[in-house]
Design a protein around this motif. Sequence first.
Motif, PDB file in Angstrom:
ATOM      1  N   ASP A  51       0.834  -1.208   0.000  1.00  0.00           N
ATOM      2  CA  ASP A  51       0.000   0.000   0.000  1.00  0.00           C
ATOM      3  C   ASP A  51       0.869   1.257   0.000  1.00  0.00           C
ATOM      4  O   ASP A  51       1.931   1.288   0.640  1.00  0.00           O
ATOM      5  N   PRO A  52       0.452   2.311  -0.717  1.00  0.00           N
ATOM      6  CA  PRO A  52       1.210   3.572  -0.729  1.00  0.00           C
ATOM      7  C   PRO A  52       1.386   4.124   0.689  1.00  0.00           C
ATOM      8  O   PRO A  52       0.454   4.121   1.486  1.00  0.00           O
ATOM      9  N   ALA A  55       4.245   9.782  -0.435  1.00  0.00           N
ATOM     10  CA  ALA A  55       4.274  10.331  -1.798  1.00  0.00           C
ATOM     11  C   ALA A  55       3.927   9.285  -2.857  1.00  0.00           C
ATOM     12  O   ALA A  55       4.491   9.271  -3.956  1.00  0.00           O
ATOM     13  N   GLY A  56       3.020   8.403  -2.505  1.00  0.00           N
ATOM     14  CA  GLY A  56       2.588   7.372  -3.450  1.00  0.00           C
ATOM     15  C   GLY A  56       3.478   6.150  -3.498  1.00  0.00           C
ATOM     16  O   GLY A  56       3.190   5.204  -4.236  1.00  0.00           O
ATOM     17  N   PHE A  57       4.582   6.139  -2.727  1.00  0.00           N
ATOM     18  CA  PHE A  57       5.497   5.006  -2.710  1.00  0.00           C
ATOM     19  C   PHE A  57       5.135   4.053  -1.580  1.00  0.00           C
ATOM     20  O   PHE A  57       4.872   4.477  -0.458  1.00  0.00           O
ATOM     21  N   SER A  58       5.140   2.780  -1.865  1.00  0.00           N
ATOM     22  CA  SER A  58       4.907   1.759  -0.845  1.00  0.00           C
ATOM     23  C   SER A  58       6.203   1.453  -0.101  1.00  0.00           C
ATOM     24  O   SER A  58       7.295   1.873  -0.515  1.00  0.00           O
ATOM     25  N   VAL A 106       7.708   9.247 -15.825  1.00  0.00           N
ATOM     26  CA  VAL A 106       7.371   8.415 -14.658  1.00  0.00           C
ATOM     27  C   VAL A 106       7.682   6.950 -14.937  1.00  0.00           C
ATOM     28  O   VAL A 106       8.304   6.257 -14.122  1.00  0.00           O
ATOM     29  N   ASN A 110      10.540   4.496 -13.076  1.00  0.00           N
ATOM     30  CA  ASN A 110      10.173   3.206 -12.477  1.00  0.00           C
ATOM     31  C   ASN A 110      11.022   2.078 -13.041  1.00  0.00           C
ATOM     32  O   ASN A 110      11.535   1.223 -12.300  1.00  0.00           O
TER      33      ASN A 110
END
Length: 440
Positions: A51-52, A55-58, A106, A110
Amino acid sequence: MFLLVKILFAFISTILVYRAISRRCNKYLAFAVVALWLRFFLSAFHQITYDPLVAGFSINAIASIGIAGFGLLLVPRNVLSLKTLTLMYAFFASIIVSGLLNGNIVGLINVMVKWCFFLSLTGAMFMAIRKVGKDEVMRKMLVAFFLPVSLQVMSFLLGEAKASESDGSTSYIGGYNHEAAFSMIIASFTLVVGLISPKYIRFRGTLFLLGCFLLVIANYRTSVLAILPIAAIFAYNSMEAKIPQRFKAVFLISAFFGISLIFLLLSYSMQDRFADVFVFLTSIDDLIKAPMYYSDAEKDIFSARVYIWSQYLYVYSQGDWLHQMVGWGPESWSGRFPKYAHNTYVSFLFEYGLVGTVIFMLAVGSFLKHALRIKNRRFALMLFASMLGFLIMCFATMPLWNIEGLILYAILIGNTIAPVRLLQANESHAPAFFSKLVRL
């Protein structure tokens, strides 16, 4: 219930890893062991780590970025500039060009983080093998696999199964999230055992058979197919070492027919699971067409993989010359197609174009050639077969899309480019026929 099992074995694995890296373990080998263990540890608790968080990073993503960054700082610059990696850097350049030309920043970030993870692990393995030899490195790395292997065994014993997302069949994956990524972990475990020299560890044959069994109950067909060349060479090397020289030729012929018979028996016993594979192989000419011409029955072949490939290839064929050359950019499939390509080569052709795909294949070919030049012929044969198995895996899934698959590839490449002179000198050479193959 099974969460408690996870916590217990996670605690045990932590202790085992600490003991392994605190005893006669250089910093490069320690990094490789911890990097693998941390990835497997966090993935086991995917309900939390996926789950994030920031800042949207898990948690998983943050850990992967940290491992990649720390590894690149740890590995000496002269290792990262090895000539054997030149084609891989050319492939990375094609990814960057594709990402920049398509404005897909983006996706580019990644993808490059994942490849940096691969580079850091490959470089660390190179240094570790140069210092202590590949057998000691592989033996230490086995500790990192204790958690996923033990959890899968427990899930099988306790009946903790998951229905496969593709066809609803049962998969035992130790409470991990997806059978594809998990099967790559078990494939890596099996590979590590197979690359260790005979008699260097106890129960080597038993551990290898365990790995093959665990791959079967993980129930991901692509990984089962990929392990077949490795299993065949492992069995061949194990038996051939005990055969007198004058009987080598007879043994070679017998081994060929014996392995073929075993393959046919396995194919028959698992025909329901692999029926789509045979349908695909026997009707491939009829399936080469645009996706709009597929019937409902044809769309279901090979868990819809063939239909998915046709979608990607059709869009690629309709693109302008620039997109056909450099692709649509890293991870450009997202938002265009409902599912990822389930084929590394098709995905690379769409995302990185003809240029990126050709460079990647040249890099793969160079590593295959390098493996065949290793002086220890039994090890070289095992490594070569493992690479072929990985290429088979790439045909029907995308191991290089996730960290688990990149770990598997890093183990292969790390062993391939490591100095040959440090391989175990007491291992005997393979038969003369293989020596001739190397000279071709």
